[in-house]
Design a protein around this motif. Structure first.
Motif, PDB file in Angstrom:
ATOM      1  N   THR A   1       0.659  -1.019   0.085  1.00  0.00           N
ATOM      2  CA  THR A   1       0.529  -0.324  -0.041  1.00  0.00           C
ATOM      3  C   THR A   1       1.095   1.345   0.393  1.00  0.00           C
ATOM      4  OG1 THR A   1      -1.470   0.989   1.008  1.00  0.00           O
ATOM      5  CG2 THR A   1      -0.145   0.024   2.339  1.00  0.00           C
ATOM      6  N   THR A   2       0.170   2.382  -0.154  1.00  0.00           N
ATOM      7  CA  THR A   2       1.315   3.585  -0.338  1.00  0.00           C
ATOM      8  C   THR A   2       0.104   4.950   0.776  1.00  0.00           C
ATOM      9  OG1 THR A   2       1.794   3.392  -2.860  1.00  0.00           O
ATOM     10  CG2 THR A   2       1.800   5.477  -1.600  1.00  0.00           C
ATOM     11  N   ILE A   3       1.639   5.223   1.162  1.00  0.00           N
ATOM     12  CA  ILE A   3       0.458   6.118   2.487  1.00  0.00           C
ATOM     13  C   ILE A   3       1.667   7.055   2.798  1.00  0.00           C
ATOM     14  CG2 ILE A   3       0.317   3.610   4.380  1.00  0.00           C
ATOM     15  CD1 ILE A   3       2.711   4.401   5.286  1.00  0.00           C
ATOM     16  N   ARG A   4       1.427   7.906   3.723  1.00  0.00           N
ATOM     17  CA  ARG A   4       2.392   9.640   3.931  1.00  0.00           C
ATOM     18  C   ARG A   4       3.200   8.816   5.124  1.00  0.00           C
ATOM     19  NH1 ARG A   4       0.431  14.563   6.025  1.00  0.00           N
ATOM     20  NH2 ARG A   4      -2.004  13.317   6.983  1.00  0.00           N
ATOM     21  N   PHE A   5       4.281   9.092   4.792  1.00  0.00           N
ATOM     22  CA  PHE A   5       5.427   8.639   6.130  1.00  0.00           C
ATOM     23  C   PHE A   5       5.505  10.631   6.191  1.00  0.00           C
ATOM     24  CE2 PHE A   5       9.648   8.107   6.586  1.00  0.00           C
ATOM     25  CZ  PHE A   5       9.347   7.694   8.319  1.00  0.00           C
ATOM     26  N   ILE A   6       5.989  10.987   7.791  1.00  0.00           N
ATOM     27  CA  ILE A   6       6.366  11.882   8.214  1.00  0.00           C
ATOM     28  C   ILE A   6       8.214  11.482   8.759  1.00  0.00           C
ATOM     29  CG2 ILE A   6       6.522  13.546  10.016  1.00  0.00           C
ATOM     30  CD1 ILE A   6       4.001  13.388   7.552  1.00  0.00           C
TER      31      ILE A   6
ATOM     32  N   GLU B   1       9.155  15.847   7.616  1.00  0.00           N
ATOM     33  CA  GLU B   1       8.716  15.909   6.737  1.00  0.00           C
ATOM     34  C   GLU B   1       7.976  14.844   5.573  1.00  0.00           C
ATOM     35  OE1 GLU B   1      12.119  15.675   3.748  1.00  0.00           O
ATOM     36  OE2 GLU B   1      12.860  18.942   4.345  1.00  0.00           O
ATOM     37  N   SER B   2       6.640  15.672   4.663  1.00  0.00           N
ATOM     38  CA  SER B   2       5.500  14.629   4.929  1.00  0.00           C
ATOM     39  C   SER B   2       6.010  13.657   3.196  1.00  0.00           C
ATOM     40  CB  SER B   2       4.510  15.108   4.294  1.00  0.00           C
ATOM     41  OG  SER B   2       3.597  14.215   4.326  1.00  0.00           O
ATOM     42  N   GLN B   3       5.762  12.880   3.142  1.00  0.00           N
ATOM     43  CA  GLN B   3       5.756  12.048   1.966  1.00  0.00           C
ATOM     44  C   GLN B   3       5.308  10.930   1.297  1.00  0.00           C
ATOM     45  OE1 GLN B   3      10.462  10.964   1.217  1.00  0.00           O
ATOM     46  NE2 GLN B   3      10.364  10.302   3.438  1.00  0.00           N
ATOM     47  N   GLN B   4       5.134  10.370   0.763  1.00  0.00           N
ATOM     48  CA  GLN B   4       4.200   9.599   0.409  1.00  0.00           C
ATOM     49  C   GLN B   4       5.630   8.128   0.085  1.00  0.00           C
ATOM     50  OE1 GLN B   4       0.910   9.197  -0.378  1.00  0.00           O
ATOM     51  NE2 GLN B   4       0.869  10.946   0.598  1.00  0.00           N
ATOM     52  N   VAL B   5       5.760   6.946   0.558  1.00  0.00           N
ATOM     53  CA  VAL B   5       6.281   6.087   0.717  1.00  0.00           C
ATOM     54  C   VAL B   5       5.500   4.545   0.470  1.00  0.00           C
ATOM     55  CG1 VAL B   5       8.206   6.780   2.241  1.00  0.00           C
ATOM     56  CG2 VAL B   5       6.055   5.429   2.998  1.00  0.00           C
ATOM     57  N   GLU B   6       6.106   3.577  -0.578  1.00  0.00           N
ATOM     58  CA  GLU B   6       5.488   2.094  -0.330  1.00  0.00           C
ATOM     59  C   GLU B   6       5.701   1.877   1.136  1.00  0.00           C
ATOM     60  OE1 GLU B   6       3.401   0.777  -3.049  1.00  0.00           O
ATOM     61  OE2 GLU B   6       3.649   2.683  -4.155  1.00  0.00           O
ATOM     62  N   ALA B   7       4.559   0.867   1.815  1.00  0.00           N
ATOM     63  CA  ALA B   7       5.010   0.315   2.512  1.00  0.00           C
ATOM     64  C   ALA B   7       4.146  -1.067   2.618  1.00  0.00           C
ATOM     65  CB  ALA B   7       4.116   0.905   3.893  1.00  0.00           C
ATOM     66  N   ILE B   8       4.194  -1.849   3.257  1.00  0.00           N
ATOM     67  CA  ILE B   8       3.817  -3.605   3.347  1.00  0.00           C
ATOM     68  C   ILE B   8       2.452  -3.672   4.797  1.00  0.00           C
ATOM     69  CG2 ILE B   8       3.696  -6.012   3.278  1.00  0.00           C
ATOM     70  CD1 ILE B   8       6.857  -5.363   1.737  1.00  0.00           C
ATOM     71  N   ARG B   9       1.859  -3.611   4.409  1.00  0.00           N
ATOM     72  CA  ARG B   9       0.877  -4.364   5.555  1.00  0.00           C
ATOM     73  C   ARG B   9       0.646  -5.312   5.883  1.00  0.00           C
ATOM     74  NH1 ARG B   9      -4.511  -6.151   6.225  1.00  0.00           N
ATOM     75  NH2 ARG B   9      -4.149  -5.602   4.186  1.00  0.00           N
ATOM     76  N   LEU B  10       1.436  -6.132   7.292  1.00  0.00           N
ATOM     77  CA  LEU B  10       1.248  -7.193   7.761  1.00  0.00           C
ATOM     78  C   LEU B  10      -0.305  -7.243   8.516  1.00  0.00           C
ATOM     79  CD1 LEU B  10       4.691  -7.135   8.848  1.00  0.00           C
ATOM     80  CD2 LEU B  10       3.999  -8.109   6.978  1.00  0.00           C
ATOM     81  N   GLY B  11      -1.466  -7.696   7.624  1.00  0.00           N
ATOM     82  CA  GLY B  11      -2.581  -8.505   8.585  1.00  0.00           C
ATOM     83  C   GLY B  11      -3.308  -6.883   8.940  1.00  0.00           C
TER      84      GLY B  11
END
Length: 453
Positions: A171-176, A181-191
């Motif tokens: 998923t793509t989330i907003r990371f601080i 600073e805020s940026q859009q990063v790719e992350a993996i959701r473990l359930g």
């Protein structure tokens, strides 16, 4: 001829009598006129009274009829009201019986909706796997029985969360980041357990829909790159926080070894310094005693050639070429053994002193920390335990450091003292053997002395 006075009096009386009669006649006439007027007025009033009485009787009759009509209406309405009350009571009882189970269902539905709402607000599934949040909010805020579409939406929301718990998705989330600073990063959701990016586990804020990196990551923790094979195969073999971030937050609060040592303050550093000095002394003396034991063992195999070792120096005292008495040889050997013993036990007294001083310093740190704690309590009260944590940490850490420093120093002192004692016993035994050998020689040289003795 009558007297003129009498005539005048008589005339006056006659005139007076005549005037009185005329006045009476006038009054009588007035009275008759007024009487006739009064009678006429009374007749008029009597006729009015009779007319008013008739009107009042007619009005009373009419009002009586109205009262009877209203009474009949009231009786009819009262009967209708009683019938309606009975009917309403029966309907309410019927409604209560028919809606009793539905009310329990409504309570259960709202309770589950509230629990699901809290789960949706805090769970990482909000990063892409929440489609029925609005329906759940409507059910929680509702004041009447939920409709069938709402119940269906609640079921779908629960089913969605159950399925999301067992999924590993990208998923793509907003990371601080650390700079804010805020940026859009790719992350993996473990359930529903956590989000993982290249920085490791992320702390997810469901209300703000943003993520931050934890201060401290677990050892061998996952990253987005390491979890890519897991995403492809949907087989999860990695470190997972089952508490959904609580353990990771506590991990950041767990003090490291340096943090614990810093809590000891100046007293803790002094104790560590004494421990380091004691260990250096113990290591140096241990190596010296080990070398001495090795040399003594080699010397025991070749006693005829004294070497530069404790036993060799003891054996060098005995010189057969010198004509010494047994007492003189014994004193010389005793002097040499005492010198060697002092050399072997060098530093052991300091080691023992440090071992005794360490727990005393720990006790000093304990007292100092408690004094600091009481000062904080005096200033800020004891409502917040955090303000007292510094003094208590210092008290406990210095106590632990004092005990930790004392135990290895005492153990080293005991071991080194035993080794020095063993070496001293060997030296004394060899010295006694030399004295015995000298005594035997003297006895062989002067048999008479032996017989006399």
């Amino acid at each position: 001829m009558k007297h003129p006075l009498i005539t005048s009096a008589l005339l006056g009386l006659m005139l007076a009598f005549t005037g009185t009669a005329n006045a009476e006649t006038t009054l009588a006439q007035k009275a008759q006129v007024e009487n006739r007027a009064q009678q006429k007025h009374n007749s008029t009033r009597e006729s009015l009274f009779n007319k008013t009485e008739a009107e009042l009787k007619a009005l009373r009759t009419e009002l009586t009829k109205q009262r009877e009509t209203l009474q009949k209406q009231n009786d009819a309405l009262a009967a209708t009201f009683s019938q309606n009350e009975d009917k309403l009571a029966r309907l309410e009882e019927k409604l209560r019986l028919e809606t009793g189970s539905l009310g329990e269902v409504f309570g259960v539905v709202r309770q589950n909706a509230k629990e699901l709402q809290g789960e949706l607000e805090s769970s990482v599934t909000s990063a892409g796997s929440q489609s029925y949040t609005a329906i759940v909010d409507d059910i929680v805020a509702a004041t009447k029985l939920p409709s069938l579409p709402q119940l269906t939406g609640l079921w779908n929301a629960l089913d969605e969360q159950v399925k999301a718990t067992g999924q590993v998705d990208e998923t793509t989330i907003r990371f601080i980041n650390g700079d804010g600073e805020s940026q859009q990063v790719e992350a993996i959701r473990l359930g529903a357990f956590g989000l993982v990016s290249e920085q490791g586990y992320l702390a997810w804020d469901g209300q703000k829909q943003e993520a931050r990196a934890y201060v401290k990551q677990p050892e061998k923790g996952p990253t987005a790159q390491s979890l890519q094979p897991v995403v492809d195969s949907q087989t999860l073999i990695t470190v997972v926080d089952p508490s959904r971030g609580i353990m990771l937050e506590q991990l950041a609060l767990t003090p490291s070894l340096m943090d614990r040592l810093q809590a000891g303050g100046v007293v803790g550093k002094i104790i560590l310094g004494l421990l380091a000095i004691g260990l250096i002394i113990a290591l140096f003396r241990g190596v010296s005693l080990f070398i001495a034991r090795q040399k003594i063992r080699a010397q025991l195999k070749n006693p005829q050639t004294p070497g530069n070792n404790p036993l060799g120096r003891i054996l060098a005292v005995y010189d057969p070429s010198k004509n010494r008495t047994v007492e003189a040889l014994e004193l010389r050997l005793l002097e040499s053994v005492v010198d060697e013993q002092a050399h072997l036990e060098r530093g052991l007294s300091m080691l023992k002193l440090l071992a005794a001083l360490a727990p005393m310093l720990g006790l000093l740190g304990t007292v100092t920390g408690m004094i600091e704690t009481f000062q904080v309590i005096t200033q800020f009260g004891n409502g917040d335990p955090k303000v007292m944590a510094g003094g208590i940490s210092m008290a406990l850490v210095t106590t632990v450091l004092g005990l930790i420093a004392a135990m290895p120093l005492l153990l080293a002192h005991n071991i080194l003292s035993s080794q020095a004692e063993n070496i001293r016993n060997i030296l004394e035994k060899q010295g006694i053997a030399l004295v015995a050998e000298q005594a035997e020689k003297d006895l062989d040289a002067n048999p008479s002395v032996g017989k006399a003795a």
